[in-house]
Each structure stands twice: as structure tokens, then as C-alpha cells.
Enzyme design. Sequence first.
Site, PDB file in Angstrom:
ATOM      1  N   LYS A 194      -3.588   2.374  -4.467  1.00  0.00           N
ATOM      2  CA  LYS A 194      -3.996   1.541  -3.173  1.00  0.00           C
ATOM      3  C   LYS A 194      -4.642   2.404  -1.962  1.00  0.00           C
ATOM      4  O   LYS A 194      -5.718   2.082  -1.511  1.00  0.00           O
ATOM      5  CB  LYS A 194      -2.935   0.852  -2.483  1.00  0.00           C
ATOM      6  CG  LYS A 194      -1.900   0.052  -3.640  1.00  0.00           C
ATOM      7  CD  LYS A 194      -0.791  -0.634  -3.078  1.00  0.00           C
ATOM      8  CE  LYS A 194       0.332   0.509  -2.657  1.00  0.00           C
ATOM      9  NZ  LYS A 194       0.896   1.259  -3.869  1.00  0.00           N
TER      10      LYS A 194
ATOM     11  N   ARG B 235       5.152  -6.562   1.899  1.00  0.00           N
ATOM     12  CA  ARG B 235       6.066  -5.954   0.714  1.00  0.00           C
ATOM     13  C   ARG B 235       7.265  -6.999   0.356  1.00  0.00           C
ATOM     14  O   ARG B 235       8.123  -6.634  -0.383  1.00  0.00           O
ATOM     15  CB  ARG B 235       6.565  -4.630   1.010  1.00  0.00           C
ATOM     16  CG  ARG B 235       5.735  -3.659   0.055  1.00  0.00           C
ATOM     17  CD  ARG B 235       6.371  -2.190   0.545  1.00  0.00           C
ATOM     18  NE  ARG B 235       5.965  -1.284  -0.414  1.00  0.00           N
ATOM     19  CZ  ARG B 235       5.129  -0.143  -0.261  1.00  0.00           C
ATOM     20  NH1 ARG B 235       4.635  -0.152   0.818  1.00  0.00           N
ATOM     21  NH2 ARG B 235       5.380   0.532  -1.324  1.00  0.00           N
TER      22      ARG B 235
ATOM     23  N   ARG C 134       0.676  14.493  -7.647  1.00  0.00           N
ATOM     24  CA  ARG C 134       0.123  14.223  -6.210  1.00  0.00           C
ATOM     25  C   ARG C 134       0.833  15.235  -5.423  1.00  0.00           C
ATOM     26  O   ARG C 134       1.864  15.743  -5.463  1.00  0.00           O
ATOM     27  CB  ARG C 134       0.619  12.721  -5.613  1.00  0.00           C
ATOM     28  CG  ARG C 134       0.000  12.499  -4.194  1.00  0.00           C
ATOM     29  CD  ARG C 134       0.094  11.153  -3.751  1.00  0.00           C
ATOM     30  NE  ARG C 134       1.297  10.703  -3.730  1.00  0.00           N
ATOM     31  CZ  ARG C 134       1.611   9.453  -3.434  1.00  0.00           C
ATOM     32  NH1 ARG C 134       0.482   8.644  -3.084  1.00  0.00           N
ATOM     33  NH2 ARG C 134       2.838   8.887  -3.426  1.00  0.00           N
TER      34      ARG C 134
ATOM     35  N   ARG D  88       5.506  14.955  -2.023  1.00  0.00           N
ATOM     36  CA  ARG D  88       6.106  14.186  -1.129  1.00  0.00           C
ATOM     37  C   ARG D  88       7.570  13.913  -1.696  1.00  0.00           C
ATOM     38  O   ARG D  88       7.794  13.842  -2.991  1.00  0.00           O
ATOM     39  CB  ARG D  88       5.757  12.714  -1.295  1.00  0.00           C
ATOM     40  CG  ARG D  88       4.920  12.084   0.164  1.00  0.00           C
ATOM     41  CD  ARG D  88       3.818  11.131  -0.021  1.00  0.00           C
ATOM     42  NE  ARG D  88       4.566   9.904  -0.362  1.00  0.00           N
ATOM     43  CZ  ARG D  88       4.250   8.607  -0.448  1.00  0.00           C
ATOM     44  NH1 ARG D  88       2.981   8.299  -0.158  1.00  0.00           N
ATOM     45  NH2 ARG D  88       4.664   7.608  -0.665  1.00  0.00           N
TER      46      ARG D  88
ATOM     47  N   ARG E  83      11.415   3.163  -6.493  1.00  0.00           N
ATOM     48  CA  ARG E  83      10.090   2.440  -5.927  1.00  0.00           C
ATOM     49  C   ARG E  83       9.512   1.477  -7.084  1.00  0.00           C
ATOM     50  O   ARG E  83       9.051   0.502  -6.490  1.00  0.00           O
ATOM     51  CB  ARG E  83       9.279   3.680  -5.400  1.00  0.00           C
ATOM     52  CG  ARG E  83       9.789   4.393  -4.453  1.00  0.00           C
ATOM     53  CD  ARG E  83       8.768   5.729  -4.125  1.00  0.00           C
ATOM     54  NE  ARG E  83       7.466   5.358  -3.898  1.00  0.00           N
ATOM     55  CZ  ARG E  83       6.575   6.436  -4.173  1.00  0.00           C
ATOM     56  NH1 ARG E  83       6.892   7.743  -4.535  1.00  0.00           N
ATOM     57  NH2 ARG E  83       5.436   6.137  -3.806  1.00  0.00           N
TER      58      ARG E  83
HETATM   59  P1  AP5 Z   1      -2.609   6.814  -4.093  1.00  0.00           P
HETATM   60  O1  AP5 Z   1      -4.098   6.429  -3.887  1.00  0.00           O
HETATM   61  O2  AP5 Z   1      -2.145   7.599  -3.053  1.00  0.00           O
HETATM   62  O3  AP5 Z   1      -1.720   5.600  -4.285  1.00  0.00           O
HETATM   63  P2  AP5 Z   1      -0.863   4.572  -3.586  1.00  0.00           P
HETATM   64  O4  AP5 Z   1      -0.679   3.258  -4.433  1.00  0.00           O
HETATM   65  O5  AP5 Z   1      -1.394   4.316  -2.128  1.00  0.00           O
HETATM   66  O6  AP5 Z   1       0.619   5.100  -3.776  1.00  0.00           O
HETATM   67  P3  AP5 Z   1       1.586   5.158  -2.632  1.00  0.00           P
HETATM   68  O7  AP5 Z   1       2.653   6.352  -3.360  1.00  0.00           O
HETATM   69  O8  AP5 Z   1       1.254   5.744  -1.234  1.00  0.00           O
HETATM   70  O9  AP5 Z   1       2.218   4.000  -2.585  1.00  0.00           O
HETATM   71  P4  AP5 Z   1       3.740   3.199  -2.435  1.00  0.00           P
HETATM   72  O10 AP5 Z   1       3.180   2.079  -2.196  1.00  0.00           O
HETATM   73  O11 AP5 Z   1       4.883   3.545  -3.231  1.00  0.00           O
HETATM   74  O12 AP5 Z   1       3.984   4.425  -0.988  1.00  0.00           O
HETATM   75  P5  AP5 Z   1       3.988   3.864   0.394  1.00  0.00           P
HETATM   76  O13 AP5 Z   1       3.423   5.206   1.140  1.00  0.00           O
HETATM   77  O14 AP5 Z   1       3.167   2.639   0.680  1.00  0.00           O
HETATM   78  O15 AP5 Z   1      -2.712   7.501  -5.317  1.00  0.00           O
HETATM   79  C1  AP5 Z   1      -1.474   8.079  -6.054  1.00  0.00           C
HETATM   80  C2  AP5 Z   1      -2.010   9.698  -6.748  1.00  0.00           C
HETATM   81  O16 AP5 Z   1      -2.822   9.106  -7.903  1.00  0.00           O
HETATM   82  C3  AP5 Z   1      -2.875  10.618  -5.856  1.00  0.00           C
HETATM   83  O17 AP5 Z   1      -2.575  11.823  -6.308  1.00  0.00           O
HETATM   84  C4  AP5 Z   1      -4.500  10.058  -6.122  1.00  0.00           C
HETATM   85  O18 AP5 Z   1      -5.198  11.190  -6.147  1.00  0.00           O
HETATM   86  C5  AP5 Z   1      -4.271   9.712  -7.697  1.00  0.00           C
HETATM   87  N1  AP5 Z   1      -4.880   8.581  -8.253  1.00  0.00           N
HETATM   88  C6  AP5 Z   1      -5.495   7.491  -7.535  1.00  0.00           C
HETATM   89  N2  AP5 Z   1      -5.962   6.660  -8.093  1.00  0.00           N
HETATM   90  C7  AP5 Z   1      -6.461   7.298  -9.406  1.00  0.00           C
HETATM   91  C8  AP5 Z   1      -6.941   7.103 -10.681  1.00  0.00           C
HETATM   92  N3  AP5 Z   1      -7.523   5.902 -10.686  1.00  0.00           N
HETATM   93  N4  AP5 Z   1      -6.744   7.904 -11.651  1.00  0.00           N
HETATM   94  C9  AP5 Z   1      -6.088   8.925 -11.652  1.00  0.00           C
HETATM   95  N5  AP5 Z   1      -5.632   9.482 -10.526  1.00  0.00           N
HETATM   96  C10 AP5 Z   1      -5.575   8.652  -9.369  1.00  0.00           C
HETATM   97  O19 AP5 Z   1       5.442   3.714   0.689  1.00  0.00           O
HETATM   98  C11 AP5 Z   1       6.453   4.560   0.900  1.00  0.00           C
HETATM   99  C12 AP5 Z   1       7.807   4.106   1.214  1.00  0.00           C
HETATM  100  O20 AP5 Z   1       7.660   3.744   2.461  1.00  0.00           O
HETATM  101  C13 AP5 Z   1       8.429   2.985   0.293  1.00  0.00           C
HETATM  102  O21 AP5 Z   1       9.160   3.319  -0.786  1.00  0.00           O
HETATM  103  C14 AP5 Z   1       9.166   2.353   1.188  1.00  0.00           C
HETATM  104  O22 AP5 Z   1      10.521   3.099   1.430  1.00  0.00           O
HETATM  105  C15 AP5 Z   1       8.470   2.459   2.637  1.00  0.00           C
HETATM  106  N6  AP5 Z   1       7.893   1.215   3.019  1.00  0.00           N
HETATM  107  C16 AP5 Z   1       6.399   1.252   2.914  1.00  0.00           C
HETATM  108  N7  AP5 Z   1       5.851   0.142   3.300  1.00  0.00           N
HETATM  109  C17 AP5 Z   1       6.980  -0.655   3.520  1.00  0.00           C
HETATM  110  C18 AP5 Z   1       7.015  -2.181   3.681  1.00  0.00           C
HETATM  111  N8  AP5 Z   1       6.142  -2.873   4.136  1.00  0.00           N
HETATM  112  N9  AP5 Z   1       8.261  -2.567   3.665  1.00  0.00           N
HETATM  113  C19 AP5 Z   1       9.331  -1.912   3.574  1.00  0.00           C
HETATM  114  N10 AP5 Z   1       9.363  -0.445   3.422  1.00  0.00           N
HETATM  115  C20 AP5 Z   1       8.076   0.209   3.052  1.00  0.00           C
END
Ligand code: AP5
Length: 220
Positions: free
Chosen positions: A17, A92, A129, A161, A172
Site C-alpha cells: 500500500k 480500517r 523489510r 520494524r 496484524r
Molecule cells: P509496504 O509498501 O511498506 O506495504 P504496506 O502495505 O504499506 O505495509 P504496512 O506494513 O505499512 O501496512 P500495515 O497496514 O500493516 O501497517 P501500518 O503502518 O498501516 O511494503 C512492504 C514491504 O514489501 C517493503 O519492504 C516493500 O519494499 C516490499 N514490497 C512492496 N511491494 C512489493 C512487491 N510488489 N513485491 C515485492 N516486495 C514488495 O499500520 C501499523 C499499525 O498501526 C497497525 O498494526 C495498527 O496497530 C496501527 N494502525 C494503523 N492505522 C490504523 C487505523 N486506521 N486504525 C487502527 N489502528 C491503526
Amino acid sequence: MNKRLIFIFFGPPGSGKGTQAEFLAKKINLPVISTGALLRQEIAGATVWGKQAKEQVASGRLVSDQLVEQIVGRRLSAPDTAKGFILDGYPRSAAQLRGLLTRLGENDEIWLVEIKVGDREVLNRLTGRRVCACGMSYHLVYKPPRVAGRCDDCGQKLALRDDDKPAVVKTRLAAYQQTAKPLLAYGERLGRLISINGEQPIPKVWSDLSKEITKKISKR
Ligand code: AP5
């Protein structure tokens, strides 16, 4: 209120994402608002909100809707959102979706972007990552930094992370199952759902997404 273009990116953790939202942001010149990044900033700054969120984020559970709404509300009041914005990881829950809808004007145009990736690939991506405190993200195999262990942009040391450890990734993934349903249903009802196969190389995912967006938005 002017018409704003709003994208909601959703998909399992590590589906790409953030990676794809940044590409889109460069193409259409809109800011990316990542609730995960906003929460991590609050945690790093040990703010009141950061202290409330710390335990949940570290364990992979969702932070309370109330706290997320406050953080998002403050960010959405910034002037750079006047023409639209790209949401990464928000809403979410059904309550967060309702919260977002109350902030929108009737002219706003919303698109939901689902990035589909299976659980095994998620684990592979997140354990590989590495992130920098400046916000840049890498992968040991798929997107390595030029110098091992150092950020290409600022040279700081890269780290795993806390919530990318395998046990936390499983929590997650379970939390994501609750997230997806209201968003999928809403996108389908609106006729504004773009689903992309995220299990392809990063440039191919972007090329598919970019084509779909160009096609759909030019038809409006
Ligand atoms: P990346 O682009 O970073 O993936 P992402 O989907 O953004 O992953 P996140 O881990 O950031 O998503 P998440 O939703 O779990 O975490 P968030 O920070 O929102 O890519 C991942 C890796 O893969 C990278 O190394 C990249 O280089 C690689 N990659 C990407 N595309 C690829 C491809 N096509 N092929 C190969 N490799 C690839 O949330 C974290 C925490 O915050 C949650 O667990 C929760 O506790 C809290 N939180 C956040 N938002 C909310 C909300 N709205 N409500 C409640 N709690 C929340």
C-alpha cells in the site's frame, strides 16, 4: 467546497500500500496520509497520543477508533489536502469509514484501491523489510538500499520494524480480515473499487494500477 479526489488504499500488511501510494502521489501530486506513519511519529515523539497507541501498535492490534479519528482529523485539516489526498491504512473499521464520510463534501470523489496479496508472501515481505527513521522503506531482496543497512536518502542506519516480527505479523493479518469487509462492500456499492494483484514485481503492480486509474478516472 472544491471537488477533491480521494483514494483509499487497503490490503493486508505488507501488500505494498505504502509503496504504491507514494508512486500515485508523485503522479497526481496529492499527499499520502498513512495512519501507521502518523502513529509511529506520535510514538517516537512520546506524545500523549503516542503513549496511548504504543502497546497496540507493537502487538499488531488496531488502535482505538477514537484516537485514530483525532489524529486523522488533525492531518486532514492541513492545507495540502485541499485538492484531495491518498489514504494508506485508513479507514480500517466500519466506524472509521463512517468517520471519514462525515468529513467529506458531496462533490468529493472517492476511489478504493485494494491490493491483493496472500499470507505467505506477506510474511516474506515484512520479515525482509527494513525502514529508516526518515520514512524510507526497503526490502533486503526486492528493494535493497545501495549500501547495505543504510538509507539511500539520508544515510541513517536501517532497522526492522518492531511489528514486523513473525508473531506480530500474524496478529496484524487477523486484524486485517475485519478491516477489509466494510471497505470492499462500500467500494462495490459505489462502483469505485479497483482491485490489483499485488503479488507481482513492484513496477508491474504500479503499471497495472496506473493503467486502471487512468482508464477509470478518464471515463468519469
Ligand atoms: P509496504 O509498501 O511498506 O506495504 P504496506 O502495505 O504499506 O505495509 P504496512 O506494513 O505499512 O501496512 P500495515 O497496514 O500493516 O501497517 P501500518 O503502518 O498501516 O511494503 C512492504 C514491504 O514489501 C517493503 O519492504 C516493500 O519494499 C516490499 N514490497 C512492496 N511491494 C512489493 C512487491 N510488489 N513485491 C515485492 N516486495 C514488495 O499500520 C501499523 C499499525 O498501526 C497497525 O498494526 C495498527 O496497530 C496501527 N494502525 C494503523 N492505522 C490504523 C487505523 N486506521 N486504525 C487502527 N489502528 C491503526
